[in-house]
Design a protein around this motif. Structure first.
Motif, PDB file in Angstrom:
ATOM      1  N   GLY A  31       0.803  -1.043   0.017  1.00  0.00           N
ATOM      2  CA  GLY A  31      -0.086   0.123   0.021  1.00  0.00           C
ATOM      3  C   GLY A  31       0.995   1.274  -0.079  1.00  0.00           C
ATOM      4  O   GLY A  31       2.028   1.231   0.620  1.00  0.00           O
ATOM      5  N   LEU A  49       0.342   5.417   1.040  1.00  0.00           N
ATOM      6  CA  LEU A  49      -0.614   6.536   1.566  1.00  0.00           C
ATOM      7  C   LEU A  49       0.044   7.941   1.107  1.00  0.00           C
ATOM      8  O   LEU A  49       1.267   8.133   1.707  1.00  0.00           O
ATOM      9  N   GLY A 100      -3.975   5.408  -0.932  1.00  0.00           N
ATOM     10  CA  GLY A 100      -4.838   5.964  -0.034  1.00  0.00           C
ATOM     11  C   GLY A 100      -4.324   7.490   0.078  1.00  0.00           C
ATOM     12  O   GLY A 100      -3.022   7.841  -0.178  1.00  0.00           O
ATOM     13  N   ALA A 159      -3.917  10.777   2.877  1.00  0.00           N
ATOM     14  CA  ALA A 159      -4.283  11.313   4.125  1.00  0.00           C
ATOM     15  C   ALA A 159      -3.754  12.754   4.151  1.00  0.00           C
ATOM     16  O   ALA A 159      -2.481  13.217   4.059  1.00  0.00           O
ATOM     17  N   ASP A 206      -8.512   3.831  -2.624  1.00  0.00           N
ATOM     18  CA  ASP A 206      -9.293   3.039  -1.711  1.00  0.00           C
ATOM     19  C   ASP A 206      -9.453   3.608  -0.457  1.00  0.00           C
ATOM     20  O   ASP A 206     -10.481   3.109   0.423  1.00  0.00           O
ATOM     21  N   PHE A 207      -8.822   4.631  -0.087  1.00  0.00           N
ATOM     22  CA  PHE A 207      -9.199   5.385   1.274  1.00  0.00           C
ATOM     23  C   PHE A 207      -8.634   6.753   1.382  1.00  0.00           C
ATOM     24  O   PHE A 207      -7.784   7.144   0.373  1.00  0.00           O
ATOM     25  N   SER A 208      -9.608   7.597   2.014  1.00  0.00           N
ATOM     26  CA  SER A 208      -8.940   9.011   2.012  1.00  0.00           C
ATOM     27  C   SER A 208      -9.494   9.580   3.387  1.00  0.00           C
ATOM     28  O   SER A 208     -10.585   9.136   3.871  1.00  0.00           O
ATOM     29  N   MET A 249      -4.320   8.516  10.861  1.00  0.00           N
ATOM     30  CA  MET A 249      -4.913   8.402   9.769  1.00  0.00           C
ATOM     31  C   MET A 249      -4.208   7.142   9.001  1.00  0.00           C
ATOM     32  O   MET A 249      -4.597   6.468   7.888  1.00  0.00           O
ATOM     33  N   ALA A 250      -2.659   6.973   9.044  1.00  0.00           N
ATOM     34  CA  ALA A 250      -2.043   5.919   8.570  1.00  0.00           C
ATOM     35  C   ALA A 250      -2.840   4.388   9.100  1.00  0.00           C
ATOM     36  O   ALA A 250      -2.913   3.582   8.312  1.00  0.00           O
ATOM     37  N   PHE A 256      -5.963   3.696   7.660  1.00  0.00           N
ATOM     38  CA  PHE A 256      -5.733   3.275   6.084  1.00  0.00           C
ATOM     39  C   PHE A 256      -5.294   1.920   6.228  1.00  0.00           C
ATOM     40  O   PHE A 256      -6.074   1.012   5.552  1.00  0.00           O
ATOM     41  N   CYS A 257      -4.583   1.440   7.100  1.00  0.00           N
ATOM     42  CA  CYS A 257      -4.400  -0.183   7.444  1.00  0.00           C
ATOM     43  C   CYS A 257      -5.517  -0.686   7.727  1.00  0.00           C
ATOM     44  O   CYS A 257      -5.822  -1.774   7.230  1.00  0.00           O
ATOM     45  N   THR A 272      -7.930  -1.213   4.624  1.00  0.00           N
ATOM     46  CA  THR A 272      -7.543  -2.032   3.797  1.00  0.00           C
ATOM     47  C   THR A 272      -6.995  -3.449   4.103  1.00  0.00           C
ATOM     48  O   THR A 272      -6.682  -4.212   3.097  1.00  0.00           O
TER      49      THR A 272
END
Length: 240
Positions: A9, A11, A127, A129, A151-153, A168-169, A172-173, A176
Protein backbone atom coordinates in the motif's frame (compact mmCIF):
# COMPACT_ATOMS: atom_id res chain seq x y z
CA UNK A 1 11.36 -9.96 0.60
CA UNK A 2 8.64 -12.46 1.46
CA UNK A 3 4.97 -11.87 0.71
CA UNK A 4 4.09 -10.90 4.27
CA UNK A 5 6.80 -8.22 4.37
CA UNK A 6 6.27 -6.84 0.87
CA UNK A 7 5.00 -3.29 0.40
CA UNK A 8 1.38 -3.47 -0.71
CA UNK A 9 0.00 0.00 0.00
CA UNK A 10 0.97 3.63 -0.57
CA UNK A 11 -0.52 6.42 1.54
CA UNK A 12 -0.05 9.88 0.03
CA UNK A 13 -0.25 13.29 1.53
CA UNK A 14 -2.25 15.60 -0.75
CA UNK A 15 -0.93 19.16 -0.89
CA UNK A 16 2.75 19.49 -1.66
CA UNK A 17 2.83 15.85 -2.72
CA UNK A 18 0.17 15.37 -5.38
CA UNK A 19 -0.27 19.12 -5.87
CA UNK A 20 2.41 21.82 -5.96
CA UNK A 21 2.15 23.59 -2.62
CA UNK A 22 3.16 27.22 -3.03
CA UNK A 23 1.34 27.80 -6.31
CA UNK A 24 -1.82 26.22 -4.96
CA UNK A 25 -2.03 27.39 -1.37
CA UNK A 26 -0.29 30.77 -1.19
CA UNK A 27 -3.11 32.56 -3.05
CA UNK A 28 -5.83 30.54 -1.29
CA UNK A 29 -4.46 31.43 2.14
CA UNK A 30 -4.15 35.09 1.19
CA UNK A 31 -7.82 35.10 0.21
CA UNK A 32 -8.76 33.23 3.39
CA UNK A 33 -6.97 35.83 5.53
CA UNK A 34 -8.88 38.62 3.82
CA UNK A 35 -12.16 36.86 4.61
CA UNK A 36 -11.17 36.26 8.23
CA UNK A 37 -10.03 39.89 8.63
CA UNK A 38 -13.55 41.10 7.78
CA UNK A 39 -12.50 44.24 5.99
CA UNK A 40 -9.53 45.04 8.24
CA UNK A 41 -7.00 44.82 5.40
CA UNK A 42 -4.16 46.12 7.56
CA UNK A 43 -4.31 42.91 9.62
CA UNK A 44 -3.81 40.55 6.68
CA UNK A 45 0.03 40.64 6.50
CA UNK A 46 0.32 39.92 10.23
CA UNK A 47 -2.22 37.10 9.96
CA UNK A 48 -0.31 35.50 7.12
CA UNK A 49 3.04 35.81 8.89
CA UNK A 50 1.50 34.19 11.98
CA UNK A 51 0.82 30.99 10.05
CA UNK A 52 4.19 30.87 8.29
CA UNK A 53 3.41 32.64 5.02
CA UNK A 54 6.41 34.78 4.10
CA UNK A 55 4.74 37.84 2.57
CA UNK A 56 8.05 39.15 1.22
CA UNK A 57 8.37 36.30 -1.28
CA UNK A 58 4.92 34.67 -1.22
CA UNK A 59 6.34 31.38 0.03
CA UNK A 60 5.23 29.17 2.88
CA UNK A 61 7.78 28.20 5.50
CA UNK A 62 8.46 24.51 6.21
CA UNK A 63 7.03 23.19 9.46
CA UNK A 64 4.55 26.07 9.74
CA UNK A 65 0.79 26.02 10.26
CA UNK A 66 0.36 27.01 6.62
CA UNK A 67 2.81 24.34 5.53
CA UNK A 68 1.39 21.35 7.36
CA UNK A 69 -1.21 22.34 9.92
CA UNK A 70 -4.98 22.05 9.92
CA UNK A 71 -7.88 24.47 10.09
CA UNK A 72 -7.93 24.33 13.90
CA UNK A 73 -4.35 25.63 14.12
CA UNK A 74 -4.93 28.28 11.46
CA UNK A 75 -8.07 29.58 13.13
CA UNK A 76 -6.48 29.67 16.59
CA UNK A 77 -3.58 31.73 15.22
CA UNK A 78 -5.89 34.14 13.44
CA UNK A 79 -8.29 34.63 16.35
CA UNK A 80 -5.45 36.17 18.35
CA UNK A 81 -5.17 38.89 15.68
CA UNK A 82 -8.61 39.33 14.10
CA UNK A 83 -11.54 39.41 16.50
CA UNK A 84 -15.23 39.30 15.86
CA UNK A 85 -15.53 35.56 15.21
CA UNK A 86 -16.70 32.61 17.23
CA UNK A 87 -14.11 29.86 16.83
CA UNK A 88 -16.55 27.31 15.42
CA UNK A 89 -17.94 29.85 12.96
CA UNK A 90 -14.50 30.75 11.63
CA UNK A 91 -13.55 27.06 11.31
CA UNK A 92 -16.71 26.47 9.28
CA UNK A 93 -16.06 29.56 7.15
CA UNK A 94 -12.47 28.52 6.39
CA UNK A 95 -13.33 24.90 5.65
CA UNK A 96 -16.10 26.02 3.32
CA UNK A 97 -13.70 28.29 1.48
CA UNK A 98 -11.11 25.50 1.17
CA UNK A 99 -13.71 23.06 -0.15
CA UNK A 100 -14.67 25.60 -2.79
CA UNK A 101 -11.23 26.86 -3.82
CA UNK A 102 -8.76 23.98 -3.39
CA UNK A 103 -10.22 21.60 -6.00
CA UNK A 104 -10.54 24.45 -8.48
CA UNK A 105 -7.05 25.90 -8.02
CA UNK A 106 -4.84 22.92 -7.18
CA UNK A 107 -1.85 22.45 -9.51
CA UNK A 108 -0.99 18.76 -9.96
CA UNK A 109 2.72 17.93 -10.01
CA UNK A 110 2.15 15.43 -12.86
CA UNK A 111 -0.71 13.90 -14.84
CA UNK A 112 -2.35 12.13 -11.94
CA UNK A 113 -4.70 9.57 -13.60
CA UNK A 114 -1.90 7.70 -15.47
CA UNK A 115 0.35 7.98 -12.42
CA UNK A 116 -2.25 6.36 -10.16
CA UNK A 117 -3.20 3.83 -12.82
CA UNK A 118 0.44 2.77 -13.03
CA UNK A 119 0.60 2.13 -9.30
CA UNK A 120 -2.66 0.20 -9.44
CA UNK A 121 -1.22 -1.91 -12.26
CA UNK A 122 1.67 -2.75 -9.93
CA UNK A 123 -0.86 -4.05 -7.40
CA UNK A 124 -0.70 -1.29 -4.82
CA UNK A 125 -3.58 -0.25 -2.58
CA UNK A 126 -3.70 3.55 -2.53
CA UNK A 127 -4.79 6.13 0.04
CA UNK A 128 -4.77 9.85 0.77
CA UNK A 129 -4.19 11.38 4.22
CA UNK A 130 -4.36 15.16 4.49
CA UNK A 131 -4.63 17.85 7.13
CA UNK A 132 -7.05 19.58 4.75
CA UNK A 133 -10.78 19.14 5.33
CA UNK A 134 -12.12 15.79 4.08
CA UNK A 135 -14.67 17.31 1.70
CA UNK A 136 -11.94 19.32 -0.01
CA UNK A 137 -9.82 16.20 -0.43
CA UNK A 138 -12.67 14.21 -1.94
CA UNK A 139 -13.59 17.04 -4.30
CA UNK A 140 -9.98 17.33 -5.45
CA UNK A 141 -9.78 13.59 -6.18
CA UNK A 142 -12.95 13.84 -8.27
CA UNK A 143 -11.85 17.04 -10.01
CA UNK A 144 -8.60 15.43 -11.19
CA UNK A 145 -10.08 12.05 -12.08
CA UNK A 146 -8.33 9.90 -9.50
CA UNK A 147 -11.14 9.08 -7.08
CA UNK A 148 -11.63 5.70 -8.73
CA UNK A 149 -8.03 4.72 -7.97
CA UNK A 150 -8.10 5.68 -4.28
CA UNK A 151 -9.17 3.04 -1.77
CA UNK A 152 -9.10 5.31 1.29
CA UNK A 153 -9.06 9.02 2.05
CA UNK A 154 -9.04 10.99 5.28
CA UNK A 155 -8.96 14.65 6.19
CA UNK A 156 -8.22 16.23 9.56
CA UNK A 157 -11.96 16.14 10.37
CA UNK A 158 -12.54 12.45 9.58
CA UNK A 159 -12.12 11.42 13.21
CA UNK A 160 -8.70 9.76 13.05
CA UNK A 161 -6.78 12.71 14.47
CA UNK A 162 -4.37 15.03 12.71
CA UNK A 163 -0.79 14.63 11.56
CA UNK A 164 1.80 14.06 12.92
CA UNK A 165 -0.25 11.55 14.94
CA UNK A 166 -0.50 8.01 13.52
CA UNK A 167 -4.31 7.88 13.30
CA UNK A 168 -4.83 8.36 9.56
CA UNK A 169 -2.09 5.87 8.64
CA UNK A 170 -3.47 3.28 11.04
CA UNK A 171 -6.98 3.89 9.70
CA UNK A 172 -5.69 3.27 6.16
CA UNK A 173 -4.28 -0.05 7.34
CA UNK A 174 -7.50 -0.99 9.12
CA UNK A 175 -9.63 -0.09 6.10
CA UNK A 176 -7.50 -2.06 3.65
CA UNK A 177 -6.40 -5.02 5.76
CA UNK A 178 -2.72 -4.14 5.52
CA UNK A 179 -0.21 -4.19 8.35
CA UNK A 180 1.69 -0.92 8.96
CA UNK A 181 4.97 -2.46 7.79
CA UNK A 182 3.32 -3.17 4.42
CA UNK A 183 2.66 0.49 3.60
CA UNK A 184 4.75 3.38 2.35
CA UNK A 185 3.93 6.93 3.41
CA UNK A 186 4.76 9.68 0.90
CA UNK A 187 4.73 13.36 1.86
CA UNK A 188 6.38 16.74 1.56
CA UNK A 189 6.36 17.65 5.23
CA UNK A 190 7.93 16.26 8.39
CA UNK A 191 4.37 15.89 9.75
CA UNK A 192 3.70 13.29 7.05
CA UNK A 193 6.84 11.33 7.79
CA UNK A 194 6.36 11.54 11.56
CA UNK A 195 2.87 10.10 11.02
CA UNK A 196 4.38 7.23 9.09
CA UNK A 197 7.07 6.55 11.65
CA UNK A 198 4.71 6.69 14.60
CA UNK A 199 2.34 4.28 12.82
CA UNK A 200 5.17 1.84 12.05
CA UNK A 201 5.06 2.29 8.27
CA UNK A 202 7.50 0.11 6.38
CA UNK A 203 8.77 3.01 4.28
CA UNK A 204 8.70 6.79 4.59
CA UNK A 205 9.41 8.82 1.47
CA UNK A 206 9.85 12.59 1.27
CA UNK A 207 9.17 14.66 -1.84
CA UNK A 208 10.48 18.13 -2.68
CA UNK A 209 7.36 19.60 -4.32
CA UNK A 210 6.10 21.18 -1.10
CA UNK A 211 7.47 23.48 1.55
CA UNK A 212 10.37 21.38 2.81
CA UNK A 213 13.90 20.94 1.53
CA UNK A 214 16.02 17.81 1.46
CA UNK A 215 17.71 18.63 4.77
CA UNK A 216 14.31 19.11 6.45
CA UNK A 217 13.05 15.71 5.35
CA UNK A 218 16.14 13.51 5.39
CA UNK A 219 16.20 12.85 9.18
CA UNK A 220 12.65 11.45 8.98
CA UNK A 221 12.71 9.75 5.57
CA UNK A 222 14.06 6.49 4.25
CA UNK A 223 14.29 8.14 0.83
CA UNK A 224 13.89 11.70 -0.47
CA UNK A 225 12.93 12.11 -4.13
CA UNK A 226 12.29 15.16 -6.29
CA UNK A 227 8.62 14.36 -6.82
CA UNK A 228 6.15 11.51 -7.02
CA UNK A 229 7.21 11.10 -10.66
CA UNK A 230 10.25 9.21 -9.33
CA UNK A 231 8.18 7.00 -7.03
CA UNK A 232 7.31 4.09 -9.37
CA UNK A 233 10.97 3.50 -10.23
CA UNK A 234 11.92 3.66 -6.55
CA UNK A 235 9.21 1.16 -5.59
CA UNK A 236 10.11 -1.11 -8.48
CA UNK A 237 13.71 -1.17 -7.31
CA UNK A 238 12.75 -1.93 -3.72
CA UNK A 239 10.27 -4.70 -4.52
CA UNK A 240 12.39 -6.68 -7.00
Amino acid sequence: MNAEDALRGVLFDKDGTLFEYHGTWAPILAEAAEVAARGQAALVPEMLEAIGYDTSCHRIRPGSIAGGGDTFGLVDAWLTIAGGWERAALIAEMDGLFVRLAPERSLPVTELPPFFAGLKDRGFVLGIATNDVEASARASLTRFGIDGFVDFSAGYDRGYGQKPGPGMALAFCAATGLAPHQIAVVGDNTHDLEMGRSAGAGLNIGVLTGTSGHDDLAPFADHVIESIVALPALLDGLTR
